[in-house]
Write an enzyme that holds these catalytic residues in place. Structure first.
Site, PDB file in Angstrom:
ATOM      1  N   ASP A 143     -11.419   2.211   4.032  1.00  0.00           N
ATOM      2  CA  ASP A 143     -11.849   0.853   3.684  1.00  0.00           C
ATOM      3  C   ASP A 143     -13.351   0.661   3.870  1.00  0.00           C
ATOM      4  O   ASP A 143     -13.846  -0.458   3.764  1.00  0.00           O
ATOM      5  CB  ASP A 143     -11.063  -0.181   4.515  1.00  0.00           C
TER       6      ASP A 143
ATOM      7  N   LYS B  76       0.842  -1.206   0.000  1.00  0.00           N
ATOM      8  CA  LYS B  76       0.000   0.000   0.000  1.00  0.00           C
ATOM      9  C   LYS B  76       0.874   1.252   0.000  1.00  0.00           C
ATOM     10  O   LYS B  76       0.569   2.232  -0.685  1.00  0.00           O
ATOM     11  CB  LYS B  76      -0.946  -0.033   1.210  1.00  0.00           C
TER      12      LYS B  76
ATOM     13  N   GLN C  53      -5.105  -1.879   9.406  1.00  0.00           N
ATOM     14  CA  GLN C  53      -4.745  -3.158   8.798  1.00  0.00           C
ATOM     15  C   GLN C  53      -5.199  -4.301   9.711  1.00  0.00           C
ATOM     16  O   GLN C  53      -4.755  -4.401  10.847  1.00  0.00           O
ATOM     17  CB  GLN C  53      -3.228  -3.222   8.566  1.00  0.00           C
TER      18      GLN C  53
END
Ligand code: NAD
Length: 292
Positions: free
Chosen positions: A121, A54, A98
């Site tokens: 997200d 990322k 994460q």
């Protein structure tokens, strides 16, 4: 006839160049670059690889990544305070937690601390609710990436019998909602479902996100079906494998995603897209990649 490959690497590269040009145009007006913060807790090795990917992706398009790697024994309170700091940082447009976080951390509570306007997200309850209602908001990256791949390949969805294997909040549930919004007739299979083979064979589109290596084989797929493999597993002997037995299924399918090079690259690109969208909103810029 060989199945059409749904090439996530190619589409991801195309979208990245669109995003890079969009950012460059913003920078030329004197606007600061977009910022993505990836919050990593502990030392899960797979997470290390994902976070590094990322960060590299941010660098490719001209976005800034704010790494935030915290020790596994951090308390919930300290972690939530770190997240609040990122919420308040004006240089950070998008934040990703994460997953998985260590078992000592309540990830559900943590995600609720995230500013929904920086939720890169789409996992905050507010944004999941927006998805349920079909309202605009950041969408979960992996299923959004699958939708972009299907759109690019002009795979029809309206009225199509779609099966989603897996019902996680991260992938299966939002995937099912997105397919429904595209007017597919959606069934969701999970670990307690009976007759997975029969459910799969009845489907014209199968999206597999079960996290079980090579769960789906030729016996599951009816000829001409479209097969999307979200699963990703490291083989003991090296290399990656998905939830689908690619060699068996590919000759039957109309279209199929490879592993690697299918859904994986699209997940990262949709994370970039969500972040750039948030940045664009902050600075009253137009919509990057409208229609996706
Ligand atoms: P998860 O473990 O949270 O959820 C798995 C789901 O599959 C559960 O709902 C479970 O009920 C269902 N399931 C398990 N075994 C099953 C079976 N035998 N039959 C039917 N359903 C079954 O996993 P997740 O986070 O949704 O991820 C799924 C897979 O996708 C994993 O392999 C993960 O590594 C991968 N993944 C890939 C990407 C990517 O970018 N390619 C992103 C996220 C997740």
């Amino acid at each position: 006839m060989a199945a059409q490959r749904l090439d996530g690497r190619l589409l991801a590269a195309q979208l990245e160049s669109t995003l890079a040009a969009f950012i460059a145009a913003g920078l030329s007006k004197g606007i600061r670059p977009p910022g993505l913060a990836v919050l990593r807790v502990g030392n899960d090795p797979a997470s290390g690889v994902y976070v590094a990917n990322k960060e590299k992706a941010c660098a490719r398009i001209g976005a800034i990544s704010f790494g935030c790697h915290l020790p596994a024994d951090i308390s919930q309170t300290e972690l939530e305070a770190e997240l609040q700091r990122l919420n308040k940082n004006p240089a950070v447009d998008g934040i990703l937690v994460q997953l998985p976080v260590p078992a000592s951390i309540n990830d559900r509570a943590l995600l609720q601390v995230l500013d929904p306007a920086k939720d890169a997200d789409g996992l905050h309850s507010l944004n999941l609710g927006r998805l349920l209602r079909g309202e605009p908001g950041p969408r979960s990256c992996t299923p959004a990436g699958v939708m972009a791949l299907l759109k690019e390949a002009q795979i029809p969805l309206e009225g199509v019998r779609a099966l989603v294997v897996g019902r996680s909040i991260l992938v299966g549930q939002p995937m099912a909602l997105m397919l429904q919004q595209a007017n597919a007739t959606v069934t969701v299979a999970h670990s307690r479902s009976l007759d997975l083979e029969g459910l799969c064979r009845n489907a014209e589109l199968v999206v597999v996100a079960a996290g079980r290596p090579e769960l789906i084989g030729a016996a599951h797929i009816s000829p001409g079906a479209v097969v999307v493999d979200v699963g990703i597993h490291r083989r003991k002997q090296g290399g990656l494998v998905g939830d689908v037995k690619f060699e068996e299924v590919e000759p039957l399918a109309k279209a199929i995603t490879p592993v690697p090079g299918g859904v994986g690259p699209m997940t990262v690109t949709m994370l970039l897209l969500n972040t750039v969208r948030m940045w664009a909103q902050q600075h009253d810029l137009s919509e990057p990649c409208a229609g996706l």
